[in-house]
Write a protein that holds these residues in place. Sequence first.
Motif, mmCIF file in Angstrom:
data_model
loop_
_atom_site.group_PDB
_atom_site.id
_atom_site.type_symbol
_atom_site.label_atom_id
_atom_site.label_comp_id
_atom_site.label_asym_id
_atom_site.label_seq_id
_atom_site.Cartn_x
_atom_site.Cartn_y
_atom_site.Cartn_z
ATOM 1 N N GLY A 113 0.823 -1.204 0.000
ATOM 2 C CA GLY A 113 0.000 0.000 0.000
ATOM 3 C C GLY A 113 0.855 1.251 0.000
ATOM 4 O O GLY A 113 1.883 1.306 0.690
ATOM 5 N N ALA A 151 -0.391 2.826 -8.507
ATOM 6 C CA ALA A 151 -0.726 1.426 -8.211
ATOM 7 C C ALA A 151 -0.055 0.479 -9.202
ATOM 8 O O ALA A 151 0.491 -0.571 -8.827
ATOM 9 C CB ALA A 151 -2.238 1.231 -8.231
ATOM 10 N N CYS A 156 0.691 -2.313 -6.387
ATOM 11 C CA CYS A 156 0.186 -2.225 -5.020
ATOM 12 C C CYS A 156 -1.183 -1.554 -5.023
ATOM 13 O O CYS A 156 -1.728 -1.229 -6.081
ATOM 14 C CB CYS A 156 1.158 -1.426 -4.149
ATOM 15 S SG CYS A 156 1.209 0.343 -4.556
ATOM 16 N N ILE A 157 -1.709 -1.338 -3.846
ATOM 17 C CA ILE A 157 -2.924 -0.553 -3.662
ATOM 18 C C ILE A 157 -2.513 0.868 -3.273
ATOM 19 O O ILE A 157 -1.624 1.049 -2.448
ATOM 20 C CB ILE A 157 -3.811 -1.169 -2.568
ATOM 21 C CG1 ILE A 157 -4.280 -2.558 -2.989
ATOM 22 C CG2 ILE A 157 -5.008 -0.273 -2.252
ATOM 23 C CD1 ILE A 157 -4.830 -3.392 -1.854
ATOM 24 N N ILE A 167 -9.001 5.437 -4.112
ATOM 25 C CA ILE A 167 -8.307 4.183 -3.807
ATOM 26 C C ILE A 167 -8.282 3.335 -5.065
ATOM 27 O O ILE A 167 -9.303 3.173 -5.732
ATOM 28 C CB ILE A 167 -9.019 3.424 -2.664
ATOM 29 C CG1 ILE A 167 -9.122 4.300 -1.412
ATOM 30 C CG2 ILE A 167 -8.269 2.145 -2.324
ATOM 31 C CD1 ILE A 167 -10.447 5.004 -1.248
ATOM 32 N N SER A 168 -7.091 2.795 -5.401
ATOM 33 C CA SER A 168 -6.972 2.042 -6.642
ATOM 34 C C SER A 168 -6.007 0.885 -6.494
ATOM 35 O O SER A 168 -5.031 0.956 -5.728
ATOM 36 C CB SER A 168 -6.486 2.958 -7.775
ATOM 37 O OG SER A 168 -6.383 2.254 -9.000
ATOM 38 N N ASP A 169 -6.273 -0.195 -7.248
ATOM 39 C CA ASP A 169 -5.302 -1.288 -7.373
ATOM 40 C C ASP A 169 -4.723 -1.334 -8.780
ATOM 41 O O ASP A 169 -4.060 -2.298 -9.160
ATOM 42 C CB ASP A 169 -5.936 -2.637 -7.002
ATOM 43 C CG ASP A 169 -7.096 -3.022 -7.915
ATOM 44 O OD1 ASP A 169 -7.370 -2.309 -8.907
ATOM 45 O OD2 ASP A 169 -7.736 -4.057 -7.630
ATOM 46 N N THR A 173 -10.883 1.385 -9.368
ATOM 47 C CA THR A 173 -10.684 2.597 -8.576
ATOM 48 C C THR A 173 -11.993 2.991 -7.905
ATOM 49 O O THR A 173 -13.052 2.970 -8.534
ATOM 50 C CB THR A 173 -10.173 3.746 -9.464
ATOM 51 O OG1 THR A 173 -8.943 3.346 -10.080
ATOM 52 C CG2 THR A 173 -9.939 5.008 -8.652
ATOM 53 N N SER A 206 -6.410 -6.342 0.563
ATOM 54 C CA SER A 206 -7.268 -6.201 -0.604
ATOM 55 C C SER A 206 -7.683 -4.750 -0.797
ATOM 56 O O SER A 206 -7.564 -3.922 0.116
ATOM 57 C CB SER A 206 -8.524 -7.059 -0.446
ATOM 58 O OG SER A 206 -9.352 -6.535 0.590
ATOM 59 N N LEU A 207 -8.203 -4.451 -1.993
ATOM 60 C CA LEU A 207 -8.726 -3.122 -2.277
ATOM 61 C C LEU A 207 -9.879 -2.786 -1.345
ATOM 62 O O LEU A 207 -9.982 -1.657 -0.846
ATOM 63 C CB LEU A 207 -9.193 -3.047 -3.738
ATOM 64 C CG LEU A 207 -9.770 -1.705 -4.191
ATOM 65 C CD1 LEU A 207 -8.695 -0.642 -4.254
ATOM 66 C CD2 LEU A 207 -10.450 -1.840 -5.562
#
Length: 258
Positions: A113, A151, A156-157, A167-169, A173, A206-207
């Motif tokens: 993260g 990301a 990563c997240i 917030i995105s992986d 998003t 996790s996301l």
Amino acid sequence: MTTIKQIRENSPIILNVSNMVTPQHVADAINFIGASPIMFDDIKEASDLVNISNALVINMGSSNDADVEKSIAAGKFANQKGIPVVIDPVAIGASKLRQDNFAKVAKEVKFDGVRGNAGELAFLADIEWNAQGIDAGNGDGDLHEIAETVAKKFDCITLLSGVTDVISDGSKTVEVKNGHHYFAVNVGCGDMLDGILGSCLAVDNSLDSAVLASSILSIAGEIAGGITDNLPYSFLSTVFNTLYQLTDEEITEFQKLG
């Protein structure tokens, strides 16, 4: 999906490389949501402390050789153990020293993260932004693009915090649209979010867990702001009280996602 109830039931141990300004706020935020903080100061403890921890949070606000060395040592042990590593590139655009130190850590440590404001993450994404020290500053870049680029760059997240958190992986998003403007006048709230993010990822990497972390602090701020109108210092203590009392039902009720 991770819940605040799971955090309290599991009480994950979160190891922190903190900066000189906010260790108490960070420890309190972790503790009040039901996780267990350890503040890490001596590189000789790196292996032992990582061994008992469930996540590592690295705050790069203190740019000295000792902090960089212990961040790398703890980060490598965390990677070997398979526990999440969260990093905060504090004011990375402000000096070449901060940039060099981040690069040293990034070369040796895999992140799960990355949490920062728009200016900090824009720097990592090589997107022009007028950052102002530790503050996000101003820019007209696309926040989704910034979060997604970082990301993908670090696999990563990312949690881009601001008026709206993004917030995105790298492929999905999510926006969290809760919060309160008093966060901006209380130094260290971003660092508190680092610790909360580490606590959530420790339960489930996790996301969805990162979205929960953003929601926990943002909703606590929203509730606290309604109680402490025009009292920005009292706001922060009320945020801590709210974190302690916050339930999954309240999160579901107040959460505003986009």
